[in-house]
Design an enzyme around this catalytic site. Structure first.
Site, PDB file in Angstrom:
ATOM      1  N   GLY A 124     -50.424   9.601  31.028  1.00 35.55           N
ATOM      2  CA  GLY A 124     -50.685  10.968  30.585  1.00 35.55           C
ATOM      3  C   GLY A 124     -52.162  11.309  30.594  1.00 35.55           C
ATOM      4  O   GLY A 124     -52.675  11.934  29.670  1.00 35.55           O
ATOM      5  N   ASN A 164     -53.983   6.884  34.478  1.00 38.16           N
ATOM      6  CA  ASN A 164     -53.087   7.593  35.387  1.00 38.16           C
ATOM      7  C   ASN A 164     -53.372   9.089  35.400  1.00 38.16           C
ATOM      8  O   ASN A 164     -53.503   9.715  34.347  1.00 38.16           O
ATOM      9  CB  ASN A 164     -51.634   7.388  34.957  1.00 38.16           C
ATOM     10  CG  ASN A 164     -51.136   5.976  35.195  1.00 38.16           C
ATOM     11  OD1 ASN A 164     -51.880   5.096  35.609  1.00 38.16           O
ATOM     12  ND2 ASN A 164     -49.867   5.753  34.922  1.00 38.16           N
ATOM     13  N   VAL A 165     -53.439   9.651  36.610  1.00 34.17           N
ATOM     14  CA  VAL A 165     -53.637  11.096  36.790  1.00 34.17           C
ATOM     15  C   VAL A 165     -52.634  11.582  37.822  1.00 34.17           C
ATOM     16  O   VAL A 165     -52.595  11.079  38.945  1.00 34.17           O
ATOM     17  CB  VAL A 165     -55.069  11.426  37.242  1.00 34.17           C
ATOM     18  CG1 VAL A 165     -55.190  12.899  37.613  1.00 34.17           C
ATOM     19  CG2 VAL A 165     -56.080  11.065  36.156  1.00 34.17           C
ATOM     20  N   ASP A 220     -44.670   3.771  40.085  1.00 36.56           N
ATOM     21  CA  ASP A 220     -44.789   4.150  38.681  1.00 36.56           C
ATOM     22  C   ASP A 220     -43.423   4.446  38.067  1.00 36.56           C
ATOM     23  O   ASP A 220     -42.513   4.926  38.735  1.00 36.56           O
ATOM     24  CB  ASP A 220     -45.686   5.390  38.578  1.00 36.56           C
ATOM     25  CG  ASP A 220     -46.302   5.560  37.211  1.00 36.56           C
ATOM     26  OD1 ASP A 220     -46.522   4.540  36.533  1.00 36.56           O
ATOM     27  OD2 ASP A 220     -46.587   6.706  36.822  1.00 36.56           O
TER      28      ASP A 220
END
Length: 289
Positions: free
Chosen positions: A209, A230-231, A82
């Site tokens: 986010g 995404n987490v 990422d």
């Protein structure tokens, strides 16, 4: 099960109108915790690491552990790098066996962002590795990338279309009002912008986010075309808080197996809630098992 390219995973998710959660993992333990949660719910999942985690644990080590965990739980798993700005780190990750990489050149003008993305595409495409790029600027802190709230910029829909056509990038993360980390107030998500971008491009979109956004807002984003969610912060906060609570309640209990078990339980609970949020529970098809 071998690690899978996230391109096909996300294209299928987009087609079936559900999301796939990409969980930032920061330790080898957390790789197994996330995959155990996904296996319990029969959900595909994406593991992702920051550049800082790659430097801490080593790209090859991360790949080997992710492969072992994927084989153990027999769940469709992608492995994503990422927010990387360094082409050499991207090459290292691809050589090690990552199945997806993000070239984050969003801090540069449109033309340079496109050029840097095309450079990564030239390396990754022939190897079947997914590439993710970002347009606009997502606010907040992600590793050593800091974007102040006043500097965050939402993606321009027409530029998104032009960017995808120019670069051929198979996944796009447009800035739409979310931010990395935990929000101080209510997220200012531009749903109309997501819908417009999704109507202009054919590729799956990525929601950055994703921590602490209300579930109903995430589901709406997914319904509009956000296939990857995404987490990071919520997951690491959950298991870190569990460890802190362990020592508050049992300060003399120093056995790692005791406090890591509590961290594992907290991480699995959090991961399951996010998987259910995006609608990927029960999506593992017979061909994967």
């Amino acid at each position: 099960m071998a690690l899978l390219s996230t391109t096909s995973m996300l294209e299928k998710a987009k087609q079936d109108k559900h999301g796939i959660v990409a969980f930032n993992v920061h330790s080898f333990d957390s790789i197994f915790w996330v995959l155990e949660a996904a296996a319990d719910l029969k959900s595909p999942v994406i593991l992702q690491t920051t550049v800082g985690t790659v430097k801490s644990l080593g790209a090859k080590n991360i790949v080997e552990v992710a492969k072992a965990a994927s084989e153990h739980f027999n769940i469709p798993t992608g492995l994503h790098l990422d927010h990387c700005t360094d082409f050499e780190v991207i090459k290292e990750a691809i050589r090690a066996g990552y199945t997806s990489v993000m070239i984050d050149a969003s801090m540069h003008p449109f033309e340079e962002n496109a050029a840097r993305t095309k450079e990564v595409m030239n390396l990754a495409k022939s190897l079947g590795v997914n590439v993710e790029a970002e347009l606009g600027k997502v606010g907040g802190v992600e590793d050593d990338i800091v974007v102040a709230e006043e500097d965050a910029e939402k993606a321009v829909p027409g530029e998104c279309k032009q960017f995808v056509e120019l670069t051929g990038v198979p996944t796009l993360a447009p800035a739409i009002g979310t931010a990395h980390g935990i929000y101080k107030g209510k997220p200012d998500i531009d749903f109309d912008r997501i819908a417009e971008i999704a109507n202009l491009v054919d590729v799956p979109l990525v929601l950055h986010g994703g921590s602490a956004i209300p579930d109903e807002d995430v589901r709406r984003c997914v319904s509009l075309g956000m296939a990857k969610v995404n987490v990071s912060t919520e997951l690491k906060n959950a298991y870190s808080a569990a460890i802190r609570k362990h020592f508050e309640q049992e300060p003399d209990s120093l056995d790692p197996r005791a406090y890591l078990q509590k961290a594992k339980e907290a991480a699995i609970d959090m991961a399951k809630s996010k998987i259910q949020m995006v609608g990927s529970e029960g999506r593992v098809v017979p061909s994967f098992v």
